[in-house]
Every structure is written in C-alpha cells, then in structure tokens.
Write a protein that holds these residues in place. Structure first.
Motif, PDB file in Angstrom:
ATOM      1  N   SER A  88      39.271  44.383  35.901  1.00  0.00           N
ATOM      2  CA  SER A  88      38.679  43.377  36.778  1.00  0.00           C
ATOM      3  C   SER A  88      39.708  42.320  37.148  1.00  0.00           C
ATOM      4  O   SER A  88      40.271  41.649  36.277  1.00  0.00           O
ATOM      5  N   SER A 131      38.960  39.609  38.641  1.00  0.00           N
ATOM      6  CA  SER A 131      38.320  38.311  38.454  1.00  0.00           C
ATOM      7  C   SER A 131      38.601  37.748  37.067  1.00  0.00           C
ATOM      8  O   SER A 131      39.045  36.604  36.926  1.00  0.00           O
ATOM      9  N   ASP A 167      36.475  45.232  41.174  1.00  0.00           N
ATOM     10  CA  ASP A 167      35.810  44.125  40.494  1.00  0.00           C
ATOM     11  C   ASP A 167      34.309  44.357  40.547  1.00  0.00           C
ATOM     12  O   ASP A 167      33.729  44.491  41.622  1.00  0.00           O
TER      13      ASP A 167
END
Length: 256
Positions: free
Chosen positions: A76, A78, A218
């Motif tokens: 991910s 993020s 993500d």
C-alpha cells in the motif's frame, strides 16, 4: 535478506488475498519474509483526524516491531507514505525516536518499488510467469495511480513495468490516471458529496478506456472505486491489486 511484511489494516480485514499475493511475489524473489503478528495500524487514520497522540503511539509501536529487518515492504502506497513522509513530524520532539525513524526510513518500500528499484525486477520471474497452475487475468487493464504512492513514494512506472511483462494483458492508460479517486481516508466520510463527484469522474475515465479491469496499488482506492462502479450499475469491470494480477490470484470472477 530479511523482509518484514507490513500487511496493513485494510488488506488484513477486507482483502487478505492481496497479502498472500504479495508474499508469493516476495518469496519468489528469494526473500526471507516475516509477518510480525502483533502489528496493527500505521497510525494514518488517527493522524488524518488530528489525533497526534494516538498516531505517535502507533508509529512508535511500528518502529519497535519492524526496525530489526533489512527491509520493510507494504502492499500500500498510502501506509508507506505515512511512515516515510509523516513519522518525522510525530517524532520531532524526541531525538531518539527521530534517530530510529531516520535509520528505518530508507528501508521502507511499497511492494512494486521494492521489486523493481531494490531487487531489479523488469518482469515476472519465469518460475511464476510460466507456472501452468496459475490462472491469471487476461485482457485489457488500466491503471489508477493512488495519490500517496505516486506523490510521497514516487510509485509510477514500477507496477506498470511488471504488469506490461505479463502475457495476455494489454495495459491501456485511462485519461487523468493520476487524478485522485476521492477516497482520501476520512475525506470520503467528511465530504461525501465531493468524494462521490470525484470518484464518478474516475469511473467515467475507466469506462472510456474500454478496459475489463482497473488495477492499482492501494486498497482504500480499490474499495472506493469498486463501490462506486457497482452503484453505477457496472458489475463487470474487475478491480484488482496489481500484486493479485502478477501472482495469479485474480482469475476468479467473484474477486473484485
């Protein structure tokens, strides 16, 4: 090489298949992978909500659990962006935690960045590419650039390079591929109407590309885009993490 795998909250709770696909890729790369079982959240939801104390506690917990590894890999952008770009602010008043974070920071990697930039992958290894037991997606795919991965970690060409190496997959760019999907964590909750307008535009670009699947890195964006596609009546377009595409975990029609 020891790799600590940070699975992330959303992958663990909502789509564990991404985690298993990532592990398959890392093991195929010859990494010794560990998944610390006490890991929880990177602290991003608390940080985005203004709760710096909770975010700092979670950030320190992450350091305690992962700083012993040669590298730390996440599926991910993020969460990776949170650790790389924002932990420094959380630890600014503590010289020792700042030092520890500075030592760990260069060893934090989004998965595609790790495979391409650190390990030097230019394509899927033959052992995976030619495995007859793996049933991969075949067709046209388009790629959505998640904001944090692109802007905080520089993830752009790495996943595209790996996807383009897959036989039977045509990677076709959509318009405004770098534009936000409208998720933004708590943004989509606080500003629902604005978020919906943004993701509607994204869904329109996906449809216009003619792709059978939208691929990204993500899970927050995946949930937002897939949810809106289905509410718009699109039950056919697949929504896949690129690791699922590569690791042969994306063939079942009931997946995304």
């Amino acid at each position: 090489m020891t790799v600590g795998f940070f699975i992330t909250c959303l992958v663990d709770a909502m789509r564990p298949s991404i985690g298993f696909a990532a592990l398959r890729l890392l093991e195929a790369a010859g990494c010794q992978v560990e998944v610390p079982m006490a890991q929880t959240c990177c602290g991003q939801p608390a940080y985005n909500s203004g709760d710096r104390a909770t975010a700092r506690d979670l950030a320190e917990k992450m350091l305690d659990e992962f700083e012993r590894f040669d590298h730390v890999v996440l599926p991910s952008g993020s969460c990776g962006g949170m650790i790389v770009a924002h932990y420094g602010e959380l630890f600014a008043s503590d010289p020792e935690l700042s030092r520890r974070h500075a030592a760990l920071q260069p060893r934090i990697h989004e998965l595609s960045g790790f495979l391409v930039d650190v390990l030097g992958w230019t394509e899927l290894p033959p052992a995976l590419r030619e495995d007859p037991t793996l049933q991969r997606f075949q067709g046209v795919a388009t790629y959505h650039d998640s904001c944090s991965g692109l802007r905080e970690l520089g993830i752009k060409q790495q996943p595209r390079r790996l996807i383009a190496s897959l036989p039977g997959v045509e990677l076709r760019e959509m318009a405004s591929c770098e534009q936000c999907c409208g998720f933004g964590g708590t943004f989509s909750i606080k500003y629902g109407e604005i978020s919906t307008a943004i993701v509607d535009e994204k869904c329109g670009h996906i449809a216009a590309s003619g792709a059978q699947a939208v691929v990204l890195g993500d899970l927050g964006c995946m949930l937002n885009i897939e949810g809106r596609l289905r509410r718009r009546g699109d039950t056919q377009t697949r929504v896949l993490h690129w690791a699922e595409l590569l690791a042969g975990d994306a063939s079942s029609p009931d997946r995304g």
